[in-house]
Enzyme design. Structure first.
Site, PDB file in Angstrom:
ATOM      1  N   ASP A  22       3.400  18.334  39.970  1.00 54.21           N
ATOM      2  CA  ASP A  22       2.338  17.223  40.182  1.00 54.21           C
ATOM      3  C   ASP A  22       1.151  17.318  41.088  1.00 54.21           C
ATOM      4  O   ASP A  22       0.795  16.631  41.786  1.00 54.21           O
ATOM      5  CB  ASP A  22       2.984  15.867  40.644  1.00 54.21           C
ATOM      6  CG  ASP A  22       2.221  14.568  40.453  1.00 54.21           C
ATOM      7  OD1 ASP A  22       1.266  14.589  39.403  1.00 54.21           O
ATOM      8  OD2 ASP A  22       2.466  13.637  41.254  1.00 54.21           O
ATOM      9  N   SER A  53      -1.991   8.269  46.248  1.00 50.13           N
ATOM     10  CA  SER A  53      -1.614   9.560  45.583  1.00 50.13           C
ATOM     11  C   SER A  53      -2.842  10.354  45.754  1.00 50.13           C
ATOM     12  O   SER A  53      -4.141  10.336  45.471  1.00 50.13           O
ATOM     13  CB  SER A  53      -1.240   9.281  44.052  1.00 50.13           C
ATOM     14  OG  SER A  53      -0.070   8.448  44.189  1.00 50.13           O
ATOM     15  N   HIS A  89      -1.049  13.357  38.497  1.00 52.45           N
ATOM     16  CA  HIS A  89      -1.148  12.183  37.592  1.00 52.45           C
ATOM     17  C   HIS A  89      -2.496  11.245  38.080  1.00 52.45           C
ATOM     18  O   HIS A  89      -2.421  10.318  37.399  1.00 52.45           O
ATOM     19  CB  HIS A  89       0.465  11.247  38.048  1.00 52.45           C
ATOM     20  CG  HIS A  89       0.290  10.801  39.496  1.00 52.45           C
ATOM     21  ND1 HIS A  89       1.143  11.339  40.349  1.00 52.45           N
ATOM     22  CD2 HIS A  89      -0.354   9.772  39.980  1.00 52.45           C
ATOM     23  CE1 HIS A  89       0.808  10.730  41.618  1.00 52.45           C
ATOM     24  NE2 HIS A  89       0.244   9.674  41.227  1.00 52.45           N
TER      25      HIS A  89
END
Length: 394
Positions: free
Chosen positions: A159, A233, A129
């Site tokens: 992911d 992230s 993402h």
């Protein structure tokens, strides 16, 4: 003249007497005056700096290990800055269309995330993402160097994504073993939260095997209370030796910031996905073609099953691998190959790890009978919807 001398002598005598009395009963007054004359400004008493290693000796090896772990892992964690151009409407040249509907061109997007250099050749592991639908990806190292990154492959189901940069003398992180982690183990989260620059936070492993969160298709998260915020992230979760044990991926938050519940993808999963993306450009997973559902106490009582945990098969794809192998609706799967399964998430992960084309033994409870069924695993087809819900075909 004699009068003046008498006054002077009396004044000196009185002054000497006052000094004598003060020095006898209040000596601190004299010291205070002398210090104020010697030091014109105010002073603050400070404790001396302890000798190197003194604090580490009192706090134990963990305090020193955090510092060494951060120094070892931090140079391998990078910032990932992404952007894409505004989407162009195919009818932007039509004046009448623009008159009635306005300018339909999209707005340019940008983002900031983190990544981990996993090899001196320039491979960088991050979250899907972070780079999804981005045209321009730039990686910034802690030593100030920058480089454009190429996407080697992505895996939305976990992911994860692998990037490649072309720079010399790249540091690479050391892979740890996430399978040996225990709740309570100390960990560090390293990343670029909110784009402020590299940050190291400390915490512990709060839980293991978190799933059914609706974040990814395949979920087996490490939960930690180490502060993870937007921008972290794709960053590294490391142990006290600075070894990579997870890729920071998501947080639970009502405010958008850290609330002490963060999730990281175990390095065991990340390593498998990374190797597949680098080698094949995609991840190949096993699939048997069933519709599963968690076995609840109510269902077990209804079907009079001598089980408390397992996965109830509610449907079987016609001529699919499970159907050909002999799996029937109503069967309860309790083990796939050597892996015991207690819920649908565990079944999904266990089947996905199987190699397409190989035969796997499934242990099932069928009424009061326990059976071992051989199923030839097929390749998992592309699923349109990534987050898994109970009832998805597997």
């Amino acid at each position: 003249m004699r009068r003046i001398w008498l006054i002077f002598s009396q004044t000196v005598t009185v002054a000497v007497a006052v000094v004598f009395v003060v020095s006898t009963f209040r000596p601190q007054w004299i010291q205070s005056i002398s210090w104020r004359q010697a030091l014109p400004g105010p002073t603050v008493a400070v404790a001396p700096t302890p000798a190197s290693g003194a604090l580490a000796g009192k706090s134990g090896t963990a305090g020193a290990s955090f510092r060494m772990a951060a120094q070892r892992a931090a140079p391998t964690v990078v910032s990932v800055v992404t952007s894409n151009a505004a989407a162009r409407s195919p009818r932007r040249g039509d004046q009448w269309f623009r008159y009635f509907f306005g300018d339909q061109d999209g707005q340019p997007q940008s983002g900031v995330g983190s990544g981990v250099i996993v090899s001196p050749e320039g491979y960088v592991l991050t979250n899907n993402h972070v780079v999804d639908r981005m045209d321009d990806i730039e990686v910034m190292l802690t030593d100030g160097r920058k480089a454009r990154a190429k996407v080697i492959g992505t895996d939305p189901d976990t992911d994860l994504a692998v990037l490649k940069i072309d720079l010399d003398r790249l540091p690479a992180i050391t892979f740890g073993n996430s399978d040996t982690l225990l709740v309570g183990d100390a960990v560090l989260a390293i990343g670029n939260p909110f784009g402020v620059g590299q940050t190291v936070t400390a915490g512990i492993v709060s839980a293991l095997g978190r799933n059914q969160l609706g974040i990814n298709t395949f979920e087996n998260f490490i939960q930690t209370d180490a502060a993870i915020n937007p921008g972290n992230s794709g960053g590294a979760l490391v142990d006290v030796d600075g070894n990579l044990v997870g890729i920071n991926s998501a947080i639970y938050s009502r405010s958008g910031g850290n609330m002490g519940i963060g999730f990281a993808i175990p390095v065991s999963t990340a390593r498998q996905v990374m190797d597949s993306l680098i080698k094949d450009g995609q991840v190949t997973r096993g699939w048997i073609g069933v519709e599963p559902r968690d076995l609840t106490p109510e269902i077990a009582e209804t079907f009079n099953l001598p089980l408390k945990e397992g996965v109830l098969i509610t449907g079987v794809l016609h001529n699919g691998p499970a159907a050909v192998g002999g799996i029937r609706p109503g069967d309860v799967v309790v083990q796939v190959a050597d892996t015991k399964v207690a819920n649908t998430a565990q079944l999904l992960n266990a089947v996905a790890l199987l190699r397409p084309g190989q035969s796997a033994k499934l242990r099932v409870q069928r009424g009061g009978e326990v059976l071992n069924v051989d199923v030839v695993v097929a390749k998992r087809p592309h699923m349109a919807v990534s987050p898994r819900q109970d009832g998805d075909e597997q």
